[in-house]
Design a protein around this motif. Structure first.
Motif, PDB file in Angstrom:
ATOM      1  N   ALA A 133       0.840  -1.205   0.000  1.00 30.62           N
ATOM      2  CA  ALA A 133       0.000   0.000   0.000  1.00 30.62           C
ATOM      3  C   ALA A 133       0.873   1.252   0.000  1.00 30.62           C
ATOM      4  O   ALA A 133       0.562   2.243  -0.675  1.00 30.62           O
ATOM      5  N   LEU A 134       1.981   1.200   0.737  1.00 32.36           N
ATOM      6  CA  LEU A 134       2.908   2.328   0.753  1.00 32.36           C
ATOM      7  C   LEU A 134       3.529   2.536  -0.620  1.00 32.36           C
ATOM      8  O   LEU A 134       3.679   3.681  -1.077  1.00 32.36           O
ATOM      9  N   ALA A 135       3.878   1.442  -1.290  1.00 36.52           N
ATOM     10  CA  ALA A 135       4.449   1.547  -2.634  1.00 36.52           C
ATOM     11  C   ALA A 135       3.459   2.179  -3.596  1.00 36.52           C
ATOM     12  O   ALA A 135       3.830   3.021  -4.433  1.00 36.52           O
ATOM     13  N   VAL A 136       2.190   1.797  -3.492  1.00 33.25           N
ATOM     14  CA  VAL A 136       1.156   2.392  -4.348  1.00 33.25           C
ATOM     15  C   VAL A 136       1.081   3.891  -4.103  1.00 33.25           C
ATOM     16  O   VAL A 136       1.087   4.693  -5.050  1.00 33.25           O
ATOM     17  N   ALA A 137       1.008   4.287  -2.841  1.00 33.76           N
ATOM     18  CA  ALA A 137       0.839   5.700  -2.495  1.00 33.76           C
ATOM     19  C   ALA A 137       2.035   6.535  -2.930  1.00 33.76           C
ATOM     20  O   ALA A 137       1.883   7.611  -3.525  1.00 33.76           O
ATOM     21  N   VAL A 138       3.246   6.051  -2.647  1.00 38.07           N
ATOM     22  CA  VAL A 138       4.449   6.817  -2.973  1.00 38.07           C
ATOM     23  C   VAL A 138       4.634   6.921  -4.482  1.00 38.07           C
ATOM     24  O   VAL A 138       4.922   7.997  -5.023  1.00 38.07           O
ATOM     25  N   CYS A 139       4.480   5.797  -5.185  1.00 37.66           N
ATOM     26  CA  CYS A 139       4.655   5.817  -6.649  1.00 37.66           C
ATOM     27  C   CYS A 139       3.610   6.686  -7.319  1.00 37.66           C
ATOM     28  O   CYS A 139       3.903   7.394  -8.295  1.00 37.66           O
ATOM     29  N   LEU A 140       2.387   6.668  -6.792  1.00 39.89           N
ATOM     30  CA  LEU A 140       1.348   7.525  -7.356  1.00 39.89           C
ATOM     31  C   LEU A 140       1.678   8.990  -7.129  1.00 39.89           C
ATOM     32  O   LEU A 140       1.514   9.820  -8.030  1.00 39.89           O
ATOM     33  N   HIS A 188      10.860  12.577 -22.149  1.00 38.52           N
ATOM     34  CA  HIS A 188      11.583  11.868 -21.095  1.00 38.52           C
ATOM     35  C   HIS A 188      10.865  12.019 -19.759  1.00 38.52           C
ATOM     36  O   HIS A 188      10.767  11.050 -18.980  1.00 38.52           O
ATOM     37  N   VAL A 189      10.377  13.218 -19.474  1.00 35.90           N
ATOM     38  CA  VAL A 189       9.623  13.434 -18.244  1.00 35.90           C
ATOM     39  C   VAL A 189       8.335  12.622 -18.263  1.00 35.90           C
ATOM     40  O   VAL A 189       7.942  12.021 -17.255  1.00 35.90           O
ATOM     41  N   LEU A 190       7.697  12.569 -19.422  1.00 39.44           N
ATOM     42  CA  LEU A 190       6.465  11.783 -19.560  1.00 39.44           C
ATOM     43  C   LEU A 190       6.732  10.309 -19.297  1.00 39.44           C
ATOM     44  O   LEU A 190       5.953   9.635 -18.602  1.00 39.44           O
ATOM     45  N   VAL A 191       7.813   9.789 -19.842  1.00 38.17           N
ATOM     46  CA  VAL A 191       8.156   8.373 -19.648  1.00 38.17           C
ATOM     47  C   VAL A 191       8.365   8.070 -18.162  1.00 38.17           C
ATOM     48  O   VAL A 191       7.892   7.045 -17.650  1.00 38.17           O
ATOM     49  N   VAL A 192       9.056   8.966 -17.471  1.00 42.55           N
ATOM     50  CA  VAL A 192       9.288   8.751 -16.036  1.00 42.55           C
ATOM     51  C   VAL A 192       7.954   8.781 -15.275  1.00 42.55           C
ATOM     52  O   VAL A 192       7.716   7.950 -14.382  1.00 42.55           O
ATOM     53  N   ALA A 193       7.081   9.709 -15.622  1.00 44.50           N
ATOM     54  CA  ALA A 193       5.771   9.785 -14.968  1.00 44.50           C
ATOM     55  C   ALA A 193       4.991   8.495 -15.183  1.00 44.50           C
ATOM     56  O   ALA A 193       4.434   7.914 -14.235  1.00 44.50           O
ATOM     57  N   LEU A 194       4.959   8.027 -16.425  1.00 42.34           N
ATOM     58  CA  LEU A 194       4.221   6.795 -16.735  1.00 42.34           C
ATOM     59  C   LEU A 194       4.853   5.589 -16.053  1.00 42.34           C
ATOM     60  O   LEU A 194       4.145   4.652 -15.656  1.00 42.34           O
ATOM     61  N   ALA A 195       6.178   5.602 -15.905  1.00 39.44           N
ATOM     62  CA  ALA A 195       6.862   4.496 -15.233  1.00 39.44           C
ATOM     63  C   ALA A 195       6.417   4.399 -13.775  1.00 39.44           C
ATOM     64  O   ALA A 195       6.169   3.297 -13.259  1.00 39.44           O
ATOM     65  N   PHE A 196       6.293   5.538 -13.103  1.00 39.37           N
ATOM     66  CA  PHE A 196       5.854   5.503 -11.701  1.00 39.37           C
ATOM     67  C   PHE A 196       4.384   5.129 -11.596  1.00 39.37           C
ATOM     68  O   PHE A 196       3.987   4.427 -10.649  1.00 39.37           O
ATOM     69  N   PHE A 197       3.565   5.573 -12.542  1.00 40.20           N
ATOM     70  CA  PHE A 197       2.174   5.124 -12.554  1.00 40.20           C
ATOM     71  C   PHE A 197       2.109   3.606 -12.741  1.00 40.20           C
ATOM     72  O   PHE A 197       1.287   2.917 -12.121  1.00 40.20           O
ATOM     73  N   ALA A 198       2.974   3.079 -13.606  1.00 38.61           N
ATOM     74  CA  ALA A 198       3.015   1.636 -13.844  1.00 38.61           C
ATOM     75  C   ALA A 198       3.437   0.878 -12.590  1.00 38.61           C
ATOM     76  O   ALA A 198       2.868  -0.170 -12.262  1.00 38.61           O
TER      77      ALA A 198
END
Length: 331
Positions: A86-93, A130-140
């Protein structure tokens, strides 16, 4: 939690200090005039883009939800693996929201109105894709951790909640009509970084949500709103000039300062209610050592630097509140 959104800047010419004009827009696409050549983003720049000062807003609800789960469980225990997921979900989001805001604001060219720290896309130090890719990576990453939780708990309907959280995170500043530009940002952070994060943490551990989880979710959601309010208060003048209708812009400077104090102090009333059943909840009053100075600074601030300090104090206050109240539940 997410900060620093900027609306689309009008297409007009503006004067440089030397009297020449330069077209407004994304500085990443301008290397002449006032923008000038820029250095590539460093590792420190990318870390800064994650906006680490917002991460306490992701950690605090998980602490509260886990403490509430201990109360709700039959044997006073909690599932630490599920809590970490749950912490991983919250932080990555949270990190994903921050990079998504950086991308969306940058390609709109609206970060030129900033009075706070410059952003990766808007400053031209990083390519937008590049910023978009990083954002999508954390959403993933958030989606993967959430999927594991769903499989483990067999609560398949949580897939819809997770999808809604990611969609809401993107359209906060993304899309044609981002709701963060319409004064609805506080609704997003209250719901997803307050109620959903806290109650969801409890739910995946014990299978149901108790009163402790719901009310503490309200409390930490209000604190997340306070962080967003002081951030937008810092940017009130440039946001108004750019046509960005945050809640701070809509209600004005003086009312925004008052509402910030309400957002930040009301959670202590909730903690006082809990103190009737959990005497250790009174320890949250020590957090007022952070919250009251934040209120005083915000009410009297005359510069953006002072408001940034208030933002930091508020963020740490949220983390301390979550830690102490969560511990009061668990112990």
């Amino acid at each position: 939690m997410a900060q620093g959104a900027r609306p689309a800047r009008p297409k007009q010419q503006r004067q440089t200090s030397s009297g020449s004009s330069a077209r407004s827009g994304n500085p990443a696409k301008r290397y002449g005039g006032v923008a000038g050549p820029v250095r590539p983003a460093t590792v420190a720049d990318w870390i800064g883009g994650a906006r680490l000062r917002t991460l306490p807003l992701a950690v605090a609800p998980v602490l509260l939800g886990t403490g509430a789960a201990v109360v709700a469980s039959s044997n006073g225990a909690f599932h630490w693996v599920r809590a970490l997921l749950a912490l991983a979900v919250a932080v990555c989001l949270q990190v994903g929201v921050n990079y998504a805001n950086d991308y969306s604001d940058g390609i709109r060219g609206t970060d030129a109105h900033r009075v706070g720290p410059s952003r990766l896309t808007g400053s031209g130090r990083a390519k937008p894709r590049h910023v978009l890719v990083v954002a999508l990576a954390f959403f993933a990453l958030a989606a993967v951790a959430g999927l594991v939780l769903v499989v483990v708990t067999q609560l398949w309907w949580l897939l819809l909640v997770g999808a809604a959280a990611i969609v809401a995170a993107w359209f906060y500043t993304g899309g044609k009509r981002p709701y963060g530009y319409l004064g609805l940002g506080e609704v997003f952070v209250f719901v997803f970084f307050g109620l959903v994060a806290t109650a969801g943490t409890t739910l995946v551990q014990v299978g149901w949500v108790n009163t402790e989880s719901w009310l503490s979710g309200v409390a930490i959601g209000l604190m997340a709103c306070a962080v967003l309010m002081v951030n937008n208060l810092r940017d009130l003048a440039p946001d108004k000039a750019a046509g960005k209708r945050t809640l701070a812009v809509r209600i004005g400077d003086r009312a925004s300062r008052a509402v910030f104090c309400v957002f930040l102090l009301l959670p202590f009333v909730i903690a006082g209610f809990f103190a009737v059943l959990y005497p250790a909840a009174l320890l949250t009053l020590f957090v007022l050592l952070l919250a009251l100075p934040a209120c005083l600074i915000t009410v009297t601030a005359g510069s953006s630097r002072e408001l940034v300090l208030a933002l930091k104090l508020t963020s740490f206050a949220a983390l301390a509140f979550g830690l102490l109240l969560g511990a009061a539940f668990a112990l």
